[in-house]
Design an enzyme around this catalytic site. Structure first.
Site, PDB file in Angstrom:
ATOM      1  N   HIS A 133       0.919  -1.327  -0.009  1.00 54.22           N
ATOM      2  CA  HIS A 133       0.155  -0.104   0.033  1.00 54.22           C
ATOM      3  C   HIS A 133       0.701   1.185  -0.015  1.00 54.22           C
ATOM      4  O   HIS A 133       1.856   1.504   0.778  1.00 54.22           O
ATOM      5  CB  HIS A 133      -0.820   0.068   1.301  1.00 54.22           C
ATOM      6  CG  HIS A 133      -1.988   1.104   1.339  1.00 54.22           C
ATOM      7  ND1 HIS A 133      -2.878   1.069   0.464  1.00 54.22           N
ATOM      8  CD2 HIS A 133      -1.873   2.281   1.889  1.00 54.22           C
ATOM      9  CE1 HIS A 133      -3.660   2.256   0.810  1.00 54.22           C
ATOM     10  NE2 HIS A 133      -2.873   3.165   1.396  1.00 54.22           N
ATOM     11  N   ASP A 169      -7.311  -1.649   4.392  1.00 54.91           N
ATOM     12  CA  ASP A 169      -5.950  -1.440   4.787  1.00 54.91           C
ATOM     13  C   ASP A 169      -5.579  -1.273   6.173  1.00 54.91           C
ATOM     14  O   ASP A 169      -5.183  -0.451   6.468  1.00 54.91           O
ATOM     15  CB  ASP A 169      -5.804  -0.005   3.994  1.00 54.91           C
ATOM     16  CG  ASP A 169      -6.046  -0.285   2.393  1.00 54.91           C
ATOM     17  OD1 ASP A 169      -5.559  -1.163   2.000  1.00 54.91           O
ATOM     18  OD2 ASP A 169      -6.271   0.593   1.981  1.00 54.91           O
ATOM     19  N   CYS A 735      45.601  19.685  -4.051  1.00 54.36           N
ATOM     20  CA  CYS A 735      45.499  18.461  -3.765  1.00 54.36           C
ATOM     21  C   CYS A 735      47.038  17.979  -3.639  1.00 54.36           C
ATOM     22  O   CYS A 735      47.246  16.905  -2.841  1.00 54.36           O
ATOM     23  CB  CYS A 735      44.707  17.646  -4.940  1.00 54.36           C
ATOM     24  SG  CYS A 735      45.093  18.130  -6.507  1.00 54.36           S
TER      25      CYS A 735
END
Length: 914
Positions: A133, A169, A735
């Protein structure tokens, strides 16, 4: 590119026992009761998991077409039952019940079922029945749960797998999953992004939990429970109330899109509104349109129909549908009747006949397809729309056709007219529309795009969000930039995939592709001062360095890779010839497809170039996420790519957060490779996500702690100059920066003295000042991290010789810093600062092996360096340094022709070079 091996001989199949063998301890006999693609996927995945599907119970064929679940099951030889109903006048039909019981199911799995199933079927199996559901029960019980999630403006959506009972449900919960609702989510985006893929996994997981005896049964609470019924278009309640806040109007429209469709009254007739989104900024100029019941008139703009709520906030509606079923783009409201028909050429008439055959195949219940045949009035459904679009695209490669186009041209005649216009390119925008943020700076006017760049257009983020990008020189906001959402990622990837699969880029001659990249490089050179200025104010890079390196090397990179486009070659490989067959093997280098690129903030444009130029040269398309704090040169690059003639969808740029945009790129199933430059922990997370999602390729350039060894026989002047550059180049935000210097004991003190002397001569200041040596750190959080890094160094006992403090001026400036007496166990000896911090350790005279051991005692291996006049020592040391690059008597000398990448936890894969 990837390498494909082609064999001109038949490869023998594997023995049956070797094919996909999987063993599971606990398996169940299952009955699948339901329908749809969702049901088909659940069925297929349960079979893959080793469970036995003993029967599929689905709906009868419609207009001669079987449901997708039935098609898959019949293909596998699974028994399929197509009952029109299970009961009559409230009582089960005995023959139906008997047919069901005969299959001997131990569990009923109901992924999506529109039929009423009697309780003696629900309760019959040993383990009962489970149902999917699409809501977080007990919220939104009943049909149309996804719609009501949006209508009510829920912040979370989700689904429940529960045990069926005799209520609506209300059965016990087995499993639940939830996700955030984005401001501009629709039923389709929620379903496609989460409810469909995760729902399939959850149904399979639930069955396995039951098989293993581990499935919970959690009783539903009635607290917070709600039930909403199905909305019908004929119901007056579906009419949108325009006398309420904008968000409520938006929720109502998107909650009813596409079925049943929220309507209002315009010029006396009912008009249904589709494609609603909240507008983040002010509405563009447009023509007023009176809206019945609205607090103020709407605006028909180039982007669609703008509506205003009672709170004065705007929302945008993309499409309108009239009472006769005709749908138009809302932007065409005042000109919807002006289009004239086009005369078809002979080739176009042949294509029209082929498309007519496609229509006949889909509309099998229609005796003949005429010009006036309406696709939907002839019984076509939403799945038929997808089929029509895909079949036409397959037949006529290169046509950019969307499902929306079918809704806007529902008759065959209108469809052909629309198709021909697209084929001729008459529907394309003549020029790129850009809303710039402008700034008078550096003796020029810089014009900066600030929106997401998707499928060749600049547009606001789907959720309307934006954020400020900051000038690190003074902390001021340069402009607001769109903050991309997950939905934007999905649209960008879809655009890139379409451009690769069906656009001109994929069919283009490699040499022509190279010509476009050369043109792009020329445009970057033409705009290099503007690009360098934007880079300087957005990242803090010193302008002269930005001009030479950030921008200059970016231009070189595109030119270098443009030259590779027509030189990517495979090989012919001699293999054993098993006579009488004479076999030939050859390889082809082919592009991968859609690539994702996630770049850092230290070299925003250059990292873009390093990653994307090779990607494009090989024929891929890309979705790129610039760093959140430095998005502006990437967006300017997007503008230049359009001017260069790069086809739409090939390049897509999404500013935003790594946690949202970067994560979705890592997870996306349509992306084939991801390139990332950044930290090692994030690299690991990306690699994991890429593996789990679809095993996409990755290339990673990660953290570093590059050692630089300076021997006593070095050229001292050069060692000082280059040693400082190795640390302080680009404010240390580099870097490959030398994270640790090892200086031979006999020259250590002199070396430090000379470095400090040179630091004192450095000019710290405005990066746009041509005489500035050292600019601000990239952003405030990074500056704070660097100051904390220095505090830790002092606490651990290292000697702070110089700097370590923030400069007393506006902005994010830090003094160049020097630490000595750094021991191997200290934090600053092991961890990267990524800033202007020189970390120096002594080593004993002549102890080559000892210093090599210390230099390699790190999990990183991006770069390294050695200074000595002794060539034998230089070669010996460079061979034993564990790093992707070793600089000898120099530093920071990268070139577009030389491959760049790391060892160990500095990553793998190379940028630049062949």
């Amino acid at each position: 590119p990837s390498t494909r091996v082609l064999l001109q001989s038949k490869t023998p199949s594997l023995p049956r026992w070797m094919r996909g063998c999987r063993y599971y301890q606990n398996q169940l006999k299952l009955a699948i009761i339901g329908q749809s693609l969702f049901g088909q996927e659940v069925y297929s995945n349960l079979r893959k998991q080793g469970h036995k599907v003993v029967g599929v119970f689905t709906v009868p064929d419609k207009d001669g077409k079987a449901d997708p679940l039935a098609v898959a099951a019949e293909k596998d030889g699974t028994p399929v039952f197509k009952f029109p109903r299970w009961r009559v006048k409230g009582k089960p039909i005995p023959e139906v019940v008997d047919a069901y019981k005969a299959v001997g199911a131990e569990l009923n799995v109901m992924p999506f079922c529109s039929q009423f199933i009697p309780m003696n079927i629900i309760d019959h199996p040993k383990h009962g029945s489970i149902i999917y559901h699409p809501s977080i029960l007990p919220l939104h019980r009943g049909a149309s749960a996804i719609n009501w999630t949006l209508i009510h403006g829920d912040k979370k959506a989700g689904f429940t797998v529960f045990w069926a009972d005799d209520g609506l449900d209300t059965g016990p919960i087995l499993l639940q999953r939830e996700c955030a609702v984005e401001p501009n989510d629709t039923v389709d985006t929620l379903y496609n992004r989460f409810l469909f893929p995760e729902g399939i996994k959850a149904m399979v997981e639930s069955v396995q939990l039951i098989a293993d005896g581990k499935a919970p049964r959690v009783a539903q609470t009635e607290e917070g429970a709600s039930y909403e019924g199905i909305q019908k278009k004929s119901n007056a309640k579906v009419r949108v109330d325009l006398a309420q806040p904008a968000e409520a109007i938006h929720n109502w429209i998107r909650g009813h899109d596409k079925v049943p469709g929220a309507w209002t009254v315009i010029d006396g007739q009912s008009v249904t509104l589709y494609g609603s989104s909240m507008l983040g900024g002010s509405a563009p100029a447009g023509q007023p349109l009176e809206m019945e019941g609205a607090s103020q008139p709407g605006l028909v703009t180039k982007n669609g129909l703008v509506l205003y709520g009672t709170d004065g906030k705007p929302l945008l509606v993309k499409n309108l549908q009239f009472e006769d079923g005709k749908m138009i783009a809302a932007s065409k409201y005042f000109s919807s009747g002006e289009s004239s028909s086009v005369e078809l050429t002979d080739d176009e008439k042949k294509m029209a006949e082929e498309i007519k055959n496609i229509w006949k195949g889909i509309l099998s219940n229609v005796p003949a397809v005429e010009d006036t045949t309406d696709f939907f009035k002839s019984g076509a459904a939403s799945m038929d729309v997808v089929r029509l679009v895909e079949e036409v695209k397959q037949k006529c490669a290169g046509v950019q056709l969307q499902t929306e186009d079918v809704y806007m041209a529902t008759t065959f005649q209108d469809f052909i007219q629309m198709f021909v216009r697209k084929l001729r390119g008459e529907d394309q925008e003549e020029e790129l529309v850009i809303d710039y943020a402008t700034k008078e700076v550096n003796n020029m006017t810089v014009k900066m795009p600030y929106q997401c760049f998707i499928n060749g257009k600049f547009e606001d983020a789907e959720n309307g969000k934006s954020y400020g990008t900051i000038n690190p020189t003074d902390g001021s906001t340069i402009c607001k930039v769109s903050y991309a959402s997950v939905g934007d990622v999905d649209r960008a990837v879809a655009a890139a995939k379409e451009a690769f699969d069906n656009g001109p880029w994929g069919r283009m001659n490699p040499r022509d592709r190279g010509s476009l990249l050369y043109k792009l490089a020329d445009l970057m050179e033409e705009h290099q001062e503007e690009l360098a200025t934007i880079e300087s104010i957005d990242s803090g890079a010193v302008y002269t360095l930005a001009l030479k390196t950030h921008v200059g090397m970016s231009i070189q990179t595109f030119r270098y890779f443009a030259g590779w486009c027509d030189k990517i070659q495979g090989k012919t490989i001699p293999i054993n010839q098993a006579r009488p067959n004479r076999n030939l093997t050859f390889t082809k280098k082919e592009p991968l497809g859609v690539c994702a690129i996630v770049i850092p903030w230290n070299y925003p444009l250059m990292m873009l170039a390093w990653k994307s130029a090779a990607c494009l040269a090989a024929g891929n398309t890309l979705v790129l996420k610039p760093a959140q704090v430095t998005p502006l040169t990437a967006l300017k690059f997007a503008e230049l790519s359009v001017k260069a003639g790069i086809p739409k969808g090939v390049i897509n740029i999404l500013p935003g957060s790594g946690g949202m945009v970067g994560q979705r790129l890592s997870d996306h199933p349509d992306i084939r490779k991801l390139g990332f430059t950044g930290s090692t922990p994030i690299g690991k997370q990306i690699m994991k996500s890429c593996a789990v999602s679809n095993l996409k390729k990755v290339s990673l350039e990660l953290g570093g702690k590059s050692p630089l060894i300076i021997f006593s026989d070095c050229d001292m002047d050069k060692a000082v100059r280059m040693g400082m550059s190795s640390v302080y180049f680009n404010k240390g935000e580099n870097c490959i920066a030398a994270g640790r210097l090892f200086v031979e004991e006999s020259i250590h003190d002199e070396y430090i003295s000379r470095v400090v002397e040179e630091i004192k001569k450095m000019k710290i200041g405005d990066p746009l000042d041509r005489s500035t040596d050292h600019g601000p750190q990239n952003h405030k959080a990074h500056l704070d991290k660097l100051l904390e890094y220095c505090e830790v160094g002092v606490k651990e006992g290292a000697t702070l010789v110089y700097g370590g403090r923030q400069v007393d001026r506006p902005g994010f400036f830090m003094e160049p810093t020097v630490f000595t007496e750094v021991e191997d166990h200290m934090f600053i000896a092991k961890e990267e600062s990524f800033g202007p911090v020189m970390v120096v350790s002594k080593f004993k005279d002549g102890d080559v092996e000892g210093v090599l051991h210390r230099a390699n005692d790190t999990e990183y291996g991006l770069a390294s360096g050695v200074f000595t006049r002794d060539i034998n020592k230089a070669m010996y040391v460079s061979e034993r340094l564990e790093a992707g690059t070793v600089f000898v008597n120099t530093y920071n000398k990268t070139d577009v022709a030389s491959p760049f990448g790391g060892f160990k936890q500095s990553g793998f894969g190379k940028d630049l070079g062949e």
